[in-house]
Design an enzyme around this catalytic site. Sequence first.
Site, PDB file in Angstrom:
ATOM      1  N   LYS A   1      -2.960  16.089 -10.520  1.00 40.34           N
ATOM      2  CA  LYS A   1      -3.176  14.688 -10.151  1.00 40.34           C
ATOM      3  C   LYS A   1      -1.858  13.964  -9.922  1.00 40.34           C
ATOM      4  CE  LYS A   1      -5.107  10.437 -12.171  1.00 40.34           C
ATOM      5  NZ  LYS A   1      -5.775   9.933 -10.973  1.00 40.34           N
TER       6      LYS A   1
ATOM      7  N   ARG B   1     -15.207   2.974 -14.054  1.00 43.21           N
ATOM      8  CA  ARG B   1     -14.017   2.151 -14.290  1.00 43.21           C
ATOM      9  C   ARG B   1     -14.160   0.798 -13.589  1.00 43.21           C
ATOM     10  NH1 ARG B   1      -8.791   5.899 -13.435  1.00 43.21           N
ATOM     11  NH2 ARG B   1      -7.808   4.042 -14.404  1.00 43.21           N
TER      12      ARG B   1
ATOM     13  N   ARG C   1       3.405   2.885  -3.283  1.00 36.19           N
ATOM     14  CA  ARG C   1       3.815   1.615  -2.675  1.00 36.19           C
ATOM     15  C   ARG C   1       4.605   1.831  -1.385  1.00 36.19           C
ATOM     16  NH1 ARG C   1       2.572   1.213  -7.760  1.00 36.19           N
ATOM     17  NH2 ARG C   1       2.026  -0.782  -8.762  1.00 36.19           N
TER      18      ARG C   1
ATOM     19  N   GLY D   1      -6.986   5.985  -9.865  1.00 38.56           N
ATOM     20  CA  GLY D   1      -7.176   4.560 -10.089  1.00 38.56           C
ATOM     21  C   GLY D   1      -6.200   3.732  -9.282  1.00 38.56           C
TER      22      GLY D   1
ATOM     23  N   SER E   1      -5.834  -4.706 -15.773  1.00 37.24           N
ATOM     24  CA  SER E   1      -4.929  -3.865 -15.000  1.00 37.24           C
ATOM     25  C   SER E   1      -4.000  -4.714 -14.155  1.00 37.24           C
ATOM     26  CB  SER E   1      -5.736  -2.924 -14.082  1.00 37.24           C
ATOM     27  OG  SER E   1      -4.875  -2.200 -13.224  1.00 37.24           O
TER      28      SER E   1
ATOM     29  N   ASP F   1       1.208   4.098 -19.993  1.00 41.82           N
ATOM     30  CA  ASP F   1       1.101   5.516 -19.653  1.00 41.82           C
ATOM     31  C   ASP F   1       1.875   6.406 -20.614  1.00 41.82           C
ATOM     32  OD1 ASP F   1      -0.587   5.069 -17.550  1.00 41.82           O
ATOM     33  OD2 ASP F   1       0.927   5.273 -15.987  1.00 41.82           O
TER      34      ASP F   1
ATOM     35  N   SER G   1       4.088   5.945  -8.851  1.00 43.79           N
ATOM     36  CA  SER G   1       3.861   4.531  -8.566  1.00 43.79           C
ATOM     37  C   SER G   1       4.635   4.075  -7.339  1.00 43.79           C
ATOM     38  CB  SER G   1       4.276   3.687  -9.778  1.00 43.79           C
ATOM     39  OG  SER G   1       3.491   4.004 -10.903  1.00 43.79           O
TER      40      SER G   1
END
Length: 440
Positions: free
Chosen positions: A423, A113, A15, A85, A159, A321, A11
Amino acid sequence: MIAITAPASKSVSHRMIIGAAMAAGESIVSGVLESEDLARTIGIFNDCGARIYRQEAGVYSVTGCCGTPAGGIDEPVSCDVHESGTTCRLLTAVLAAGLGKFRIHGAPRMHERPIKELANALSSLTVNVTYEGAEGCPPVVLDTDGLKGSEVSISLEESSQYLSGLLLAAPSTRGLTINLVGNKAVSWPYVGLTLDAMEQFGITFSVEMLEDSEWIEKDWRTFETAVPNKTRFIVKPGMYRNGSYTVEGDWSNASYFLAAGTLGTEPVRIANLHANSLQGDKAMFTILQQMGATLEINDKNVIVHPSKLKGIDVDMGNCPDLVPTVAALAAYAEGSTTIRNVAHLRIKECDRLAAPAVELRKAGIDTEVTEDGIIIRPDRKAITAPEGTVFKTYNDHRMAMSLSLLQFALGDIELDNKACVSKSFPTFWEEWEKVSPCRR
């Protein structure tokens, strides 16, 4: 004691790369997670005006696009997010702040999705959004000359990435107020990671809450969650600041080893985990404590000891998660475990409520999927599976890694697609060898 080093946060890596790619000038980003998802984000930015080069393992030189991603004129730039995603939702908003045409598409599951909530918000900011397939899902084509308008509303019910994408795009506007609407807010800590990254890159913003009909600025770092219809974000126009940035370790991918430490015969020490991290999945530490585990934590290390576990009732809306991991771990606990407030897991890489239930049942574990969660009712004697059982990963990295915890009862297990961990954690299986009971 078994020593593990947590990989870089996926994550935070996204960013930091986005911030550097939107900046003016060159930045160095260190500790970047090298995975399929990050490769998609990096590749798309390289096609949209930034220049991102790998200097060495985890270290990237990034020359930014000065806040304006470059799309196509006659034909859209192809932006293949594959199964990421995070890339899809964050970059759909960020690219919409650019100029030209962008085609957001990916793997077949990505085209199932939802993205309509975000697309509607972008449309309200004068972006032309065209669906090529199912209404409300990728592939979509954006035709934009930047985000126009001073105010937009978004919900966090599906989300948090919709809000994070708009926040990351907002500095490229003339100033944007983002109103949080809807009935509930999920995954708030991921928004905190976005705000933290924006602060590091020198972006000016405020977060306000409605109190007695008056908007009052608040310290967002004190939020446990955000309140829909009473929270707004005011982002000033500005340029992301180039410089040197470092990605912290990942509590999400460390969760499997934290869980393993409770089930094995030796303590496990996981390095590169920050005790003061804003990551929502730091909740794994608290969840394990609630389940009866013995843990120690200091500035950048966590030690977890073999422990007798008990079932718990837990709201995991801020750390979804972790649900497949906690569900698998709960199979070893005494008493049932109820996981709540995670209905949005049905629209992840797979249905992360139904899929764990199906696979845990293969090992004789009683599971029930509820409207917004899952219940695990274990019987330690019943963790067994017929010879030749193949556990299905659903091509979902988190399913593959969480199911590895079944090895503590079953020994070697067969997964239909071990490679899907690339992934987010390409070296997972090499690290797992260190804790896997069937290897000791």
